[in-house]
Write a protein that holds these residues in place. Structure first.
Motif, PDB file in Angstrom:
ATOM      1  N   PRO A 123      58.927  -0.256  23.189  1.00 20.77           N
ATOM      2  CA  PRO A 123      58.451   1.069  22.786  1.00 20.77           C
ATOM      3  C   PRO A 123      57.081   1.098  22.131  1.00 20.77           C
ATOM      4  CG  PRO A 123      60.030   0.248  21.191  1.00 20.77           C
ATOM      5  CD  PRO A 123      60.011  -0.746  22.316  1.00 20.77           C
ATOM      6  N   LEU A 124      56.582  -0.054  21.657  1.00 21.03           N
ATOM      7  CA  LEU A 124      55.344  -0.050  20.881  1.00 21.03           C
ATOM      8  C   LEU A 124      54.109  -0.404  21.708  1.00 21.03           C
ATOM      9  CD1 LEU A 124      56.546  -1.599  17.498  1.00 21.03           C
ATOM     10  CD2 LEU A 124      56.653   0.762  18.314  1.00 21.03           C
ATOM     11  N   ILE A 171      52.350 -18.360  29.594  1.00 17.98           N
ATOM     12  CA  ILE A 171      52.331 -17.156  28.771  1.00 17.98           C
ATOM     13  C   ILE A 171      53.725 -16.542  28.735  1.00 17.98           C
ATOM     14  CG2 ILE A 171      49.920 -16.667  29.331  1.00 17.98           C
ATOM     15  CD1 ILE A 171      51.004 -14.332  31.089  1.00 17.98           C
ATOM     16  N   ARG A 172      53.965 -15.765  27.689  1.00 16.21           N
ATOM     17  CA  ARG A 172      55.171 -14.939  27.616  1.00 16.21           C
ATOM     18  C   ARG A 172      54.809 -13.579  28.213  1.00 16.21           C
ATOM     19  NH1 ARG A 172      59.060 -17.201  24.394  1.00 16.21           N
ATOM     20  NH2 ARG A 172      58.370 -18.816  22.920  1.00 16.21           N
ATOM     21  N   ALA A 173      55.324 -13.317  29.397  1.00 14.48           N
ATOM     22  CA  ALA A 173      54.947 -12.102  30.119  1.00 14.48           C
ATOM     23  C   ALA A 173      55.516 -10.862  29.437  1.00 14.48           C
ATOM     24  CB  ALA A 173      55.418 -12.171  31.553  1.00 14.48           C
ATOM     25  N   GLN A 174      54.729  -9.790  29.459  1.00 15.39           N
ATOM     26  CA  GLN A 174      55.138  -8.498  28.948  1.00 15.39           C
ATOM     27  C   GLN A 174      55.048  -7.464  30.071  1.00 15.39           C
ATOM     28  OE1 GLN A 174      52.435  -7.759  25.644  1.00 15.39           O
ATOM     29  NE2 GLN A 174      53.562  -9.101  24.262  1.00 15.39           N
ATOM     30  N   THR A 175      55.269  -6.239  29.726  1.00 12.97           N
ATOM     31  CA  THR A 175      55.016  -5.117  30.618  1.00 12.97           C
ATOM     32  C   THR A 175      54.139  -4.127  29.845  1.00 12.97           C
ATOM     33  OG1 THR A 175      56.976  -3.838  29.939  1.00 12.97           O
ATOM     34  CG2 THR A 175      57.256  -5.405  31.765  1.00 12.97           C
ATOM     35  N   GLU A 219      49.997  -7.787  23.518  1.00  6.57           N
ATOM     36  CA  GLU A 219      49.964  -7.423  22.107  1.00  6.57           C
ATOM     37  C   GLU A 219      51.230  -7.929  21.414  1.00  6.57           C
ATOM     38  OE1 GLU A 219      47.608  -3.143  22.553  1.00  6.57           O
ATOM     39  OE2 GLU A 219      49.810  -3.212  22.587  1.00  6.57           O
ATOM     40  N   GLN A 220      51.072  -8.421  20.181  1.00  5.93           N
ATOM     41  CA  GLN A 220      52.221  -8.874  19.416  1.00  5.93           C
ATOM     42  C   GLN A 220      53.224  -7.734  19.214  1.00  5.93           C
ATOM     43  OE1 GLN A 220      53.088 -11.834  18.487  1.00  5.93           O
ATOM     44  NE2 GLN A 220      51.229 -13.072  18.675  1.00  5.93           N
ATOM     45  N   ARG A 221      52.722  -6.530  19.047  1.00 10.75           N
ATOM     46  CA  ARG A 221      53.606  -5.389  18.776  1.00 10.75           C
ATOM     47  C   ARG A 221      54.374  -4.941  20.018  1.00 10.75           C
ATOM     48  NH1 ARG A 221      51.677  -0.130  19.445  1.00 10.75           N
ATOM     49  NH2 ARG A 221      52.018   0.452  17.261  1.00 10.75           N
ATOM     50  N   ASN A 222      53.987  -5.408  21.177  1.00 16.13           N
ATOM     51  CA  ASN A 222      54.615  -4.993  22.431  1.00 16.13           C
ATOM     52  C   ASN A 222      55.836  -5.873  22.738  1.00 16.13           C
ATOM     53  OD1 ASN A 222      54.988  -3.604  24.885  1.00 16.13           O
ATOM     54  ND2 ASN A 222      53.628  -4.999  25.983  1.00 16.13           N
ATOM     55  N   PHE A 223      56.706  -6.031  21.762  1.00 12.41           N
ATOM     56  CA  PHE A 223      57.889  -6.868  21.961  1.00 12.41           C
ATOM     57  C   PHE A 223      59.054  -6.021  22.477  1.00 12.41           C
ATOM     58  CE2 PHE A 223      57.738  -5.575  17.498  1.00 12.41           C
ATOM     59  CZ  PHE A 223      58.995  -5.036  17.294  1.00 12.41           C
ATOM     60  N   VAL A 232      64.720  -3.017  13.507  1.00 12.55           N
ATOM     61  CA  VAL A 232      64.240  -3.037  12.128  1.00 12.55           C
ATOM     62  C   VAL A 232      62.761  -3.416  12.095  1.00 12.55           C
ATOM     63  CG1 VAL A 232      64.522  -4.119   9.870  1.00 12.55           C
ATOM     64  CG2 VAL A 232      66.536  -3.585  11.256  1.00 12.55           C
ATOM     65  N   ILE A 233      62.393  -4.429  12.878  1.00 12.65           N
ATOM     66  CA  ILE A 233      60.996  -4.866  12.916  1.00 12.65           C
ATOM     67  C   ILE A 233      60.097  -3.757  13.466  1.00 12.65           C
ATOM     68  CG2 ILE A 233      59.390  -6.521  13.949  1.00 12.65           C
ATOM     69  CD1 ILE A 233      61.712  -8.544  13.935  1.00 12.65           C
TER      70      ILE A 233
END
Length: 245
Positions: A123-124, A171-175, A219-223, A232-233
């Motif tokens: 969501p972030l 890398i740790r892939a995100q979307t 982005e770190q926040r894009n977990f 919570v985080i």
């Protein structure tokens, strides 16, 4: 529902995937409809995509049994953006294919030139990351955001020794993962014909398309929200941003 501003042609499509169950978070409902800082989880992603001017159409892929929750979000929490609804399939890849088939006529006529697929459970995601992935996908053919996985090591062929990995090679892939629309649709249709099931969008494209995939720093926040403590985080991240403003 309010419509988006006049679209330029060609434009990009943003697809937010919300058709999974998300059972590991421990809720009695689809986790993407859990509350986060006064809004449902999924509405944060939809809102981020709606703030990117190049995104001309926004598609939400949802489960039929979540219809009431979907209507709540679309009526109250998407910042006036027009969102097109598609019902998902039994797997992530089938859900993505249904979204692409929903866009197929616009892809075929060249109206939609690029598609970005994003997990609602992240969501972030920021509008700037979405725009960065879009621009890289348009330039290179495909783009995947991710963070260097410096804490991962490979096991050697004998199964008991560690193999060296070059720094930054994993890398740790995100979307969101973004691709030129026509090759993406063609690859997914071929995957369906051959009954191939990939791990994510990029894996399907690697098998059935020759497009190069460009790495965009994530982005770190894009977990991803997977377990209860992730919520919570996420609340803490949003609270800290409000405090800094």
């Amino acid at each position: 529902m309010a419509r988006r501003k006049a679209r330029r042609t060609p434009y990009a499509a943003g697809v937010v995937l919300a058709s999974g169950a998300g059972t590991r978070v421990g809720a009695g409902m689809n986790k993407v409809y859990l509350p986060l800082a006064g809004r449902r989880l999924v509405s944060w992603s939809l809102g981020a995509f709606a703030r990117v001017p190049e995104i001309g159409v926004l598609v939400l892929v949802a489960r039929p049994q979540d219809t009431e929750l979907v209507e709540w979000v679309l009526d109250r929490e998407v910042d006036g953006a027009e969102v097109e609804l598609v019902h998902g399939g039994d797997t992530r890849q089938e859900s993505e294919l249904k979204a692409l088939r929903h866009l197929a006529s616009r892809i075929d006529e060249g109206t939609v030139d690029t598609v970005l697929l994003h997990d609602a459970a992240r969501p972030l995601v920021s509008p700037s990351l979405i725009a960065g992935v879009l621009h890289a996908a348009r330039e290179h053919g495909g783009a995947v955001p991710g963070l260097p996985a410096d804490d991962i090591v490979a096991v050697g062929g004998d199964g008991s020794t560690l193999a060296e990995q070059a720094p930054g090679s994993i890398i740790r892939a995100q979307t969101p993962q973004g691709f030129r629309a026509a090759p993406l649709l063609a690859a997914y249709e071929q995957a369906a014909r051959e009954e191939f099931l990939g791990t994510d969008t990029a894996s399907c494209m690697e098998r059935f398309s020759g497009l190069p995939v460009h790495w965009v720093r994530g982005e770190q926040r894009n977990f991803k929200i997977t377990y209860p403590h992730d919520l919570v985080i996420a609340e803490q991240v949003l609270a800290a941003e409000d405090y800094q403003r």
